[in-house]
Design a protein around this motif. Sequence first.
Motif, short mmCIF file in Angstrom:
data_model
loop_
_atom_site.label_atom_id
_atom_site.label_comp_id
_atom_site.label_asym_id
_atom_site.label_seq_id
_atom_site.Cartn_x
_atom_site.Cartn_y
_atom_site.Cartn_z
N VAL A 330 9.75 -6.27 -8.14
CA VAL A 330 8.91 -7.35 -7.59
C VAL A 330 9.48 -8.06 -6.35
CG1 VAL A 330 7.89 -9.61 -8.11
CG2 VAL A 330 7.63 -7.71 -9.72
N PRO A 331 10.73 -8.55 -6.36
CA PRO A 331 11.19 -9.31 -5.19
C PRO A 331 11.09 -8.55 -3.88
CG PRO A 331 12.67 -9.64 -7.04
CD PRO A 331 11.74 -8.55 -7.44
N ARG A 332 11.50 -7.27 -3.88
CA ARG A 332 11.43 -6.47 -2.66
C ARG A 332 10.01 -6.04 -2.32
NH1 ARG A 332 15.07 -1.56 -3.32
NH2 ARG A 332 14.68 -1.32 -1.10
N ALA A 333 9.13 -6.06 -3.31
CA ALA A 333 7.74 -5.63 -3.09
C ALA A 333 6.86 -6.74 -2.54
CB ALA A 333 7.14 -5.09 -4.39
N VAL A 334 7.34 -7.98 -2.53
CA VAL A 334 6.53 -9.10 -2.02
C VAL A 334 6.06 -8.81 -0.60
CG1 VAL A 334 6.65 -11.51 -1.25
CG2 VAL A 334 7.46 -10.89 -3.53
N VAL A 335 6.98 -8.39 0.27
CA VAL A 335 6.62 -8.12 1.66
C VAL A 335 5.79 -6.85 1.79
CG1 VAL A 335 8.71 -6.79 2.25
CG2 VAL A 335 7.54 -8.12 4.02
N VAL A 336 5.90 -5.94 0.82
CA VAL A 336 5.08 -4.72 0.85
C VAL A 336 3.62 -5.07 0.59
CG1 VAL A 336 4.76 -2.41 -0.09
CG2 VAL A 336 7.06 -3.38 0.03
N VAL A 337 3.38 -5.93 -0.41
CA VAL A 337 2.01 -6.40 -0.68
C VAL A 337 1.46 -7.13 0.54
CG1 VAL A 337 0.62 -7.99 -2.06
CG2 VAL A 337 2.32 -6.53 -3.18
N GLU A 338 2.25 -8.01 1.10
CA GLU A 338 1.84 -8.76 2.29
C GLU A 338 1.47 -7.81 3.42
OE1 GLU A 338 4.19 -11.75 5.25
OE2 GLU A 338 4.37 -12.17 3.09
N SER A 339 2.24 -6.75 3.60
CA SER A 339 1.99 -5.80 4.67
C SER A 339 0.73 -4.99 4.44
CB SER A 339 3.20 -4.85 4.81
OG SER A 339 4.35 -5.56 5.20
N MET A 340 0.50 -4.53 3.22
CA MET A 340 -0.71 -3.75 2.95
C MET A 340 -1.96 -4.60 3.10
SD MET A 340 0.28 -0.72 2.65
CE MET A 340 -1.36 -0.06 2.36
N VAL A 341 -1.88 -5.87 2.73
CA VAL A 341 -3.01 -6.79 2.94
C VAL A 341 -3.26 -6.97 4.44
CG1 VAL A 341 -3.79 -9.19 2.69
CG2 VAL A 341 -2.77 -7.98 0.74
N ALA A 342 -2.19 -7.15 5.21
CA ALA A 342 -2.33 -7.32 6.65
C ALA A 342 -2.96 -6.08 7.30
CB ALA A 342 -0.97 -7.61 7.28
N LEU A 343 -2.51 -4.90 6.90
CA LEU A 343 -3.05 -3.66 7.46
C LEU A 343 -4.53 -3.50 7.14
CD1 LEU A 343 -0.03 -1.35 6.58
CD2 LEU A 343 -0.81 -1.93 8.90
N THR A 344 -4.92 -3.87 5.94
CA THR A 344 -6.33 -3.78 5.54
C THR A 344 -7.18 -4.74 6.35
OG1 THR A 344 -5.67 -3.22 3.28
CG2 THR A 344 -7.94 -3.98 3.60
N LEU A 345 -6.72 -5.97 6.50
CA LEU A 345 -7.51 -6.99 7.20
C LEU A 345 -7.67 -6.66 8.67
CD1 LEU A 345 -6.15 -10.31 5.62
CD2 LEU A 345 -8.15 -8.96 4.95
N ILE A 346 -6.60 -6.24 9.35
CA ILE A 346 -6.71 -5.97 10.78
C ILE A 346 -7.62 -4.77 11.02
CG2 ILE A 346 -4.73 -4.41 11.09
CD1 ILE A 346 -5.72 -7.40 13.35
N ASP A 347 -7.57 -3.79 10.13
CA ASP A 347 -8.44 -2.62 10.28
C ASP A 347 -9.90 -3.01 10.16
OD1 ASP A 347 -8.84 0.21 10.57
OD2 ASP A 347 -9.27 0.31 8.42
N LEU A 348 -10.23 -3.85 9.18
CA LEU A 348 -11.61 -4.27 8.98
C LEU A 348 -12.07 -5.25 10.05
CD1 LEU A 348 -11.75 -4.61 5.10
CD2 LEU A 348 -12.67 -2.78 6.51
N LEU A 349 -11.17 -6.08 10.55
CA LEU A 349 -11.52 -6.98 11.65
C LEU A 349 -11.87 -6.19 12.91
CD1 LEU A 349 -8.81 -9.70 11.05
CD2 LEU A 349 -11.24 -10.21 11.36
N PHE A 350 -11.10 -5.15 13.20
CA PHE A 350 -11.40 -4.32 14.36
C PHE A 350 -12.75 -3.60 14.18
CE2 PHE A 350 -6.82 -3.51 16.09
CZ PHE A 350 -6.71 -4.86 16.37
N ALA A 351 -12.99 -3.09 12.97
CA ALA A 351 -14.26 -2.40 12.71
C ALA A 351 -15.45 -3.34 12.84
CB ALA A 351 -14.23 -1.77 11.31
N ASN A 352 -15.24 -4.60 12.49
CA ASN A 352 -16.33 -5.59 12.51
C ASN A 352 -16.78 -5.94 13.93
OD1 ASN A 352 -17.93 -7.48 10.75
ND2 ASN A 352 -16.97 -8.99 12.11
N MET A 353 -15.98 -5.60 14.93
CA MET A 353 -16.31 -5.94 16.31
C MET A 353 -17.60 -5.25 16.78
SD MET A 353 -12.45 -5.84 17.90
CE MET A 353 -12.98 -6.15 19.59
#
Length: 366
Positions: A330-353
């Motif tokens: 868990v402790p090392r995976a905190v930033v992994v979860v944060e990163s996968m959420v960021a990658l998902t959001l930026i991809d969908l934000l770009f698609a929404n344009m």
Amino acid sequence: MAGSYFGNSFRITTWGESHGPAIGVVIDGCPSGLALSAKEIQCFLDRRKPGQSRYTTQRNESDQVEILSGVFEGRTTGTPISLIVRNQDQRSKDYGNIASCYRPGHADFTFDSKYGFRDYRGGGRSSGRETIGRVAAGAIASKLLAEMGITIMAYAKSIGPVTVPTSEYHLTEIMENALYMPNNTYAGQAEIYLKECMERQDSSGGIIECTVHGMPAGIGEPVFEKLDASLAKAVMSIGAVKGVEIGDGFQAATSHGSINNDAFTCENGSISKLTNHSGGILGGMSDGSDIVLRAAFKPTPSISQVQQTVTTTSENIDLSIHGRHDPIIVPRAVVVVESMVALTLIDLLFANMSSRLDKILSFYKR
């Protein structure tokens, strides 16, 4: 191997193995003009690298990132960004006793069943070190989101039976303890529990919570590419994740519509919600409130206790796993979860344009 890429408008492809020469990622779709340095990416990688505390593997890796392409004079060029992290402290001999058998809880058996071959040194592509590429790319996605006023914060909500109540969150304390929990007192209790696990040669699981602030309404799709479905797929792709919930999640199953529905209100022409049981997503699209996601991580499967397994020739044996392993992921995976959420959001934000004609005409208006 299929399935090593993620995203559409903002796409990443990870490569490399745990005990190979290096691990890396190629990022396609990052716009030009973003100020970017290796130091900014390194800040993310330092949060997941081994050896941070007694609760992480003592594999001695600096996880230093190198930018090979896509950045010139401190700014992205719009071309593919290639990042590499060289492996420095592989001890493949630690895995000699599992070359001909399958570790319980690992991908050894399923990987061998699929490909007829496997890299037994730390799991190869199934190793947690694969997440280095995700985190490096997530650092770039997070910086793009910050340019839009969108911030992401992840932390360990639970370690084994120790759970921090929402009412007792102290977010400033997340970086003050080795477990990245939002309360130092609860982190101390969790450390006692982990010490007991380690004395029994056992491991623990936990829950990571992630909150997104500043997300505009209307991001995501109403059918198959729902925002919550995309987030769930992204986070579930992290090796040890066994469950994802958004907002009230499974608690919604025992609630009532009169409680679970979030009432709307309008003040000064701005629409908002009085509660956030939905976790920031309605009908597959963001509703403008904070997105709240939780991921359940299983205990680390590599433990020193004797376990029953079978060899590649179907012989029943007892196995004790050697090497350097995390008693909790868990402790090392905190930033992994944060990163996968960021990658998902930026991809969908770009698609929404391209979702509305007026926005396209406004962009290309002469």
